[in-house]
Design a protein around this motif. Structure first.
Motif, mmCIF file in Angstrom:
data_model
loop_
_atom_site.group_PDB
_atom_site.id
_atom_site.type_symbol
_atom_site.label_atom_id
_atom_site.label_comp_id
_atom_site.label_asym_id
_atom_site.label_seq_id
_atom_site.Cartn_x
_atom_site.Cartn_y
_atom_site.Cartn_z
ATOM 1 N N ALA A 1 0.559 -1.275 -0.059
ATOM 2 C CA ALA A 1 0.090 0.029 0.054
ATOM 3 C C ALA A 1 0.795 1.094 -0.035
ATOM 4 N N ALA A 2 1.945 1.198 0.468
ATOM 5 C CA ALA A 2 2.831 2.620 0.787
ATOM 6 C C ALA A 2 3.389 2.552 -0.569
ATOM 7 N N ALA A 3 3.854 1.757 -1.166
ATOM 8 C CA ALA A 3 4.236 1.748 -2.603
ATOM 9 C C ALA A 3 3.523 2.384 -3.602
ATOM 10 N N GLN A 4 2.063 1.895 -3.323
ATOM 11 C CA GLN A 4 0.969 2.234 -4.463
ATOM 12 C C GLN A 4 0.751 3.620 -4.267
ATOM 13 N N TRP A 5 0.433 4.117 -2.921
ATOM 14 C CA TRP A 5 -0.063 5.371 -2.527
ATOM 15 C C TRP A 5 1.129 6.385 -2.748
ATOM 16 N N SER A 6 2.330 6.093 -2.561
ATOM 17 C CA SER A 6 3.309 6.905 -2.823
ATOM 18 C C SER A 6 3.567 7.417 -4.145
ATOM 19 N N GLY A 7 3.228 6.635 -5.221
ATOM 20 C CA GLY A 7 3.181 6.837 -6.526
ATOM 21 C C GLY A 7 1.894 7.636 -7.056
ATOM 22 N N PRO A 8 1.819 7.749 -8.423
ATOM 23 C CA PRO A 8 0.602 8.465 -8.908
ATOM 24 C C PRO A 8 -0.429 7.566 -8.734
ATOM 25 N N PRO A 9 -1.772 8.148 -8.743
ATOM 26 C CA PRO A 9 -2.104 9.408 -8.582
ATOM 27 C C PRO A 9 -2.062 10.175 -7.331
ATOM 28 N N ASP A 10 -1.938 9.131 -6.194
ATOM 29 C CA ASP A 10 -1.889 9.915 -4.917
ATOM 30 C C ASP A 10 -0.845 10.672 -4.508
ATOM 31 N N ARG A 11 0.489 10.086 -4.586
ATOM 32 C CA ARG A 11 1.870 10.754 -4.283
ATOM 33 C C ARG A 11 1.709 11.202 -2.815
ATOM 34 N N ARG B 1 2.739 11.682 1.002
ATOM 35 C CA ARG B 1 3.974 11.660 1.838
ATOM 36 C C ARG B 1 3.685 12.149 3.217
ATOM 37 N N GLY B 2 4.695 11.855 3.999
ATOM 38 C CA GLY B 2 4.786 12.327 5.417
ATOM 39 C C GLY B 2 3.209 11.732 6.224
ATOM 40 N N VAL B 3 2.897 12.763 7.056
ATOM 41 C CA VAL B 3 1.684 12.471 7.877
ATOM 42 C C VAL B 3 0.419 11.815 6.807
ATOM 43 N N GLU B 4 0.280 12.408 5.785
ATOM 44 C CA GLU B 4 -0.722 12.032 4.946
ATOM 45 C C GLU B 4 -0.595 10.667 4.680
ATOM 46 N N GLU C 1 -1.338 8.565 8.102
ATOM 47 C CA GLU C 1 -2.762 8.015 8.223
ATOM 48 C C GLU C 1 -3.443 7.404 7.240
ATOM 49 N N ARG C 2 -3.149 7.418 6.038
ATOM 50 C CA ARG C 2 -3.709 6.720 4.959
ATOM 51 C C ARG C 2 -3.568 4.975 5.517
ATOM 52 N N LEU C 3 -2.296 4.881 5.723
ATOM 53 C CA LEU C 3 -1.901 3.342 5.942
ATOM 54 C C LEU C 3 -2.585 2.794 7.274
ATOM 55 N N THR C 4 -2.873 3.685 8.412
ATOM 56 C CA THR C 4 -3.389 3.282 9.479
ATOM 57 C C THR C 4 -4.919 2.827 9.280
ATOM 58 N N GLU C 5 -5.508 3.202 8.092
ATOM 59 C CA GLU C 5 -6.818 2.575 7.707
ATOM 60 C C GLU C 5 -6.816 1.335 7.478
ATOM 61 N N LEU C 6 -5.830 0.835 7.140
ATOM 62 C CA LEU C 6 -5.630 -0.880 6.895
ATOM 63 C C LEU C 6 -5.298 -1.638 8.246
ATOM 64 N N LEU C 7 -5.352 -0.792 9.340
ATOM 65 C CA LEU C 7 -5.042 -1.533 10.692
ATOM 66 C C LEU C 7 -6.406 -1.980 11.205
ATOM 67 N N SER C 8 -6.695 -2.838 12.225
ATOM 68 C CA SER C 8 -7.720 -3.309 12.920
ATOM 69 C C SER C 8 -8.068 -1.901 13.677
ATOM 70 N N GLY C 9 -9.425 -1.424 13.692
ATOM 71 C CA GLY C 9 -9.601 -0.282 14.339
ATOM 72 C C GLY C 9 -9.255 0.978 13.841
ATOM 73 N N GLN C 10 -8.759 1.016 12.724
ATOM 74 C CA GLN C 10 -7.802 2.126 12.087
ATOM 75 C C GLN C 10 -7.218 2.806 13.043
#
Length: 871
Positions: free
Chosen positions: A588-598, A600-603, A606-615
């Protein structure tokens, strides 16, 4: 064929005074033959009357006889009798060759209104084979499922023993009758209804009963209801241990509990769980026996027992009364085992089966529900009962008595178990595996043991299976691993099919495939993906993906991201649900770091934490992993640091040894709020924190605790506050403002004597506008002024302390801001209190001032001026 219906009156013999049955008019009793020919005098009325008298048991004068009884006669006929109010008895006799009226009919005629209607109908004493249904005591849904569930739950401890004895009535022709001791006959009727709703459907017409009798010794039925005052000596050991099976609902002596009965216990648990069994039509003819356990956990579709059918429409009742050929055959067997002639011989099987299925489809709204089976589980079972249930299932599978659909149900049942239930199910699981292995061996195919991974087999069973099938396939696979990766597909498929998952060949293959995936720049990576795609084995793919994390390092994390960015990343995303969390996060980090999301940082964080249990990040390992993915070893930007803490909590950041990387938030916060205070409170515990940062965190926490009242204003606390203030100076503007505001509130809310004692005045006279603003605001508030006006007149020491704090000062170090605030508080808060004091209270204040070495004359002059101004 003939159906005879006679009405009697219970009266005394003129000569003897004994009670006996009398026909209303012996000359009117008629009989109709099977062809509906003309009425003829009924020649055996006396014989039938004596039979009725025998099965109901004529009571003595003043006693109550049977209210409802159902009996099987030696010639195969059936006799239903009802004792009604007004000393009336109604009897319905069906000859042995008369079909119907169906298994639900006997017990659910309880207090039927149609008894009354039939008794009043003119010429209704005899009916032909083509009877009109409304003229019979038809079912009236007295015992629906909800009523019986509530009844069973109210007598939970008694249900299983009762059903066990009911079952023995059919398995032991010479077995003992059941005596139910209850306060009223309706309770007995509900016990009978519960038995009817639990038994295989074909057995219900063969279950005889009497709901109430004064003389159980003469009752010929299988289930006998009596009252607590019946002539029945329950204190006699022979009676309760050898002659009858006694169940006493009134608290008296009863028969000892019989041995364990898995069918009765499981059926009882179904009732208590609110999901009662629904015995399918013809259940007695099942290959595994009439009391099979499998249908009780499969929830087999169909129309259920007496209780489930009592609420049907008239159309349904008519269909049910016709019966079916299958039920006829089963009932004949049931009747033979019960020591009677066949209870029911039915016709019109095809019509009845169609009508019954149609009605059930209308009732459920889905025509295919009669063919559907859904597992209902084994709620409430444990210990010996649970083991007995599973042993019975295993024996059924071993004997080949279970059809394919039942095998699938048992397989699903085993996979949903854990704990003690899983341990008890091991024999069943092994029986299922052996059954399917033997079947595949007969077809000359390879068994796929991977399909059995979810079964609770236990290590010993797996060892036996692998020893038998796995060694050769694993050896062949290991020999092929020297060839190119693309040639591994078929050997892998064979090894997996025979369960060689513990062999060295399969282990080596998985290691090499995982290593190839971690080098996406090499050709082996694409070949490994090709093999895994061709194999299409979910469990094997999952295990290979797990090996990607063995010896996990930051370098491996980079390789995982490179795999996700490579052409093979599409395969990884297709199988991402089977991958471990770390692999999913890296992809997911590789996918969202590239286009179209690009991102970085806390953005991205936070997006990666959505994959966790309880987000939300809730453990140190995951936090460190995400941190390396997003920031590596660098700290987040200062503006991002509060958002990071919100996603994780400060305590978790400290535990992960990452707190020092976001200390910029504490040094230069955007807002000095409680969130920042919580972070500072946790950061004080970090042993690696620098002295400057630790003092800053402690200063903020002490200021907050003083403001909240958790820490008192004392010489120690104020001294520590001043000491920390000197050490960390200068502070950032926002942090300094936040600390000053909290200290101002603390000093304003403290007792003035504590302020004087703690040298808090030294802070006030040199304070800046933020501290003084908070101090003034608190004391000038209407609520504070009102409280001081009420309390201070009786506290001369506090009055003197406030005057001491706010009196005019011109010495060096006193700021102009303090002089202005003090003068305002002296005039607006304290002066109104003094002008209302009498001479006594003024004298007390003067005494305190003099004792403390204050200038009483200046106080007197100020008080005089204040009084002049207020007046």
């Amino acid at each position: 064929m003939a159906i005879r219906r006679l009405s009697y009156r219970l009266d005394q013999e003129p000569d003897t005074g004994a009670l006996r049955l009398f026909l209303p008019d012996m000359d009117t009793a008629m009989n109709t033959d099977t062809n509906g020919a003309g009425r003829q005098p009924h020649t055996d009325t006396g014989e039938l009357t004596s039979t009725v008298a025998r099965v109901i048991g004529i009571p003595r004068a003043g006693e109550t006889g049977t209210e409802l009884s159902y009996s099987l006669l030696p010639d195969g006929g059936r006799l239903l009798c009802a004792a009604l109010p007004g000393q009336r008895v109604e009897a319905l006799h069906l000859s042995a060759d008369t079909p119907g009226p169906g298994p639900v009919w006997p017990i659910d005629t309880w207090r039927s209104e149609s008894w009354e209607a039939a008794a009043e109908a003119e010429g209704a004493q005899t009916l032909g084979a083509g009877f009109v249904e409304s003229e019979l005591p038809v079912p009236e849904a007295h015992f629906d499922r909800d009523l019986l569930v509530a009844f069973a739950r109210a007598r939970a401890d008694r249900v299983a023993p009762f059903l066990a004895d009911v079952r023995r009535l059919f398995e032991d022709p010479a077995g003992r009758q059941i005596v139910l001791v209850e306060e009223d006959s309706e309770t007995v009727a509900r016990w009978v209804a519960l038995a009817c709703a639990s038994l295989p459907e074909a057995y219900v017409p063969a279950l005889t009963f009497t709901t109430w009798t004064a003389d159980p010794w003469r009752a010929p039925q299988q289930i006998i209801g009596v009252g607590p005052d019946a002539e029945f000596d329950r204190s006699d050991d022979a009676t309760v241990e050898h002659l009858f099976r006694v169940h006493d609902g009134t608290g008296g002596p009863e028969s000892p509990a019989a041995e364990l009965d898995a069918w009765a216990r499981l059926t009882a648990e179904r009732w208590l769980a609110g999901n009662p069994p629904r015995p399918a039509p013809g259940a007695a003819a099942r290959p595994e026996g009439p009391f099979a356990l499998i249908p009780l956990v499969s929830g087999a579709g169909g129309v259920g027992g007496a209780a489930g059918r009592a609420g049907r429409t008239g159309q349904t009742a008519r269909a049910g009364r016709t019966g079916s050929a299958e039920r006829t055959e089963a009932a004949d067997g049931a009747g033979a085992r019960a020591g009677t002639e066949p209870a029911e011989r039915t016709g019109h099987a095809e019509h009845a089966g169609h009508a019954e299925r149609s009605e059930h489809a209308q009732h459920t709204g889905h025509a295919d529900l009669t063919e559907r089976a859904e597992l209902t589980g084994l709620t409430g079972l444990g210990g010996e009962t649970l083991r007995a249930v599973f042993d019975a299932f295993a024996h059924s599978v071993t004997r080949g008595e279970a059809d394919p659909r039942t095998l699938d149900e048992l397989d699903r049942l085993c996979r949903g178990l854990d704990g003690d239930q899983a341990l008890a199910a091991r024999p069943l699981a092994l029986a299922l595996v052996k059954h399917r292995l033997d079947a595949s061996r007969g077809r000359g195919t390879l068994p796929d043991l991977a399909a059995f991974e979810g079964l609770p087999l236990g290590q010993e069973a797996w060892r036996e299976l692998r020893e038998e099938y796995g060694d050769r396939a694993d050896g062949a696979l290991r020999a092929r691993l020297r060839d190119p990766v693309t040639t591994w597909t078929e050997p892998l498929r064979l090894a997996l099919a025979v369960g060689a998952d513990g062999g060295p060949g399969l282990a080596e293959a998985m290691d090499r495939l995982a290593d190839a995936l971690l080098h996406p720049e090499r050709r082996d990576c694409a070949q490994a993906v090709q093999v895994l795609s061709e194999l299409d084995h979910v469990a094997f793919t999952r295990r290979v993906l797990r090996l990607l994390l063995v010896g996990f390092t930051e370098r491996k994390l980079d390789r995982l991201r490179a795999l996700a960015d490579s052409p093979q990343g599409e395969w990884l995303r297709r199988n991402i649900e089977d991958a471990p969390l770390t692999v999913r996060l890296a992809a997911a980090a590789a996918q969202w770091s590239g286009p179209p999301d690009r991102l970085r940082g806390v953005e991205l964080f936070e997006r990666l934490t959505e994959l966790l249990s309880g987000q939300r990040v809730e453990d140190v390992k995951t936090l460190n992993l995400l941190w390396r993915m997003v920031w590596r070893n660098d700290p987040p930007d200062r503006a991002e640091q509060p958002r990071v803490a919100r996603v994780c909590t400060p305590r978790l950041i400290i535990e992960a040894d990452l707190g020092r990387r976001i200390m910029g938030w504490l040094r230069e916060p955007d807002h000095c709020d409680l969130e920042l205070v919580d972070f500072a409170r946790e950061m004080r515990k970090d042993s690696k924190l620098g002295a400057q940062d630790r003092d800053t965190a402690e200063l903020l926490v002490i200021a907050q605790d003083l403001a909240d009242g958790r820490l008192g204003v004392s010489r120690a606390s104020v001294g520590r506050l001043r000491e920390l203030g000197r050490k960390v100076s200068p502070l950032g503007v926002v942090l300094r403002q936040g600390i000053d505001e909290r200290v101002g509130r603390a000093l304003a809310g403290a007792n003035p004597l504590d302020v004087c004692e703690s040298h808090g005045l030294q802070i006030l006279v040199a304070a800046g506008p933020d501290l003084l603003g908070a101090y003034r605001a608190h004391l000038m508030a209407d609520r504070t002024c009102d409280r001081l006006a009420r309390e201070l007149p009786g506290n001369p020491a506090e009055l003197a302390a406030y005057y001491h704090i706010w009196r005019p000062r011109r010495r060096h170090g006193v700021t102009a801001e303090w002089r202005g605030v003090a003068a305002e508080l002296l005039d607006q808060v304290l002066a109104p209190v003094f002008v209302r004091l009498d001479d006594h209270h003024l004298g007390q204040v003067a005494t305190v001032l003099q004792r403390e070495g204050q200038d009483v004359q200046k106080w007197t002059a100020w008080r005089y001026r204040a009084g002049q101004e207020k007046s």
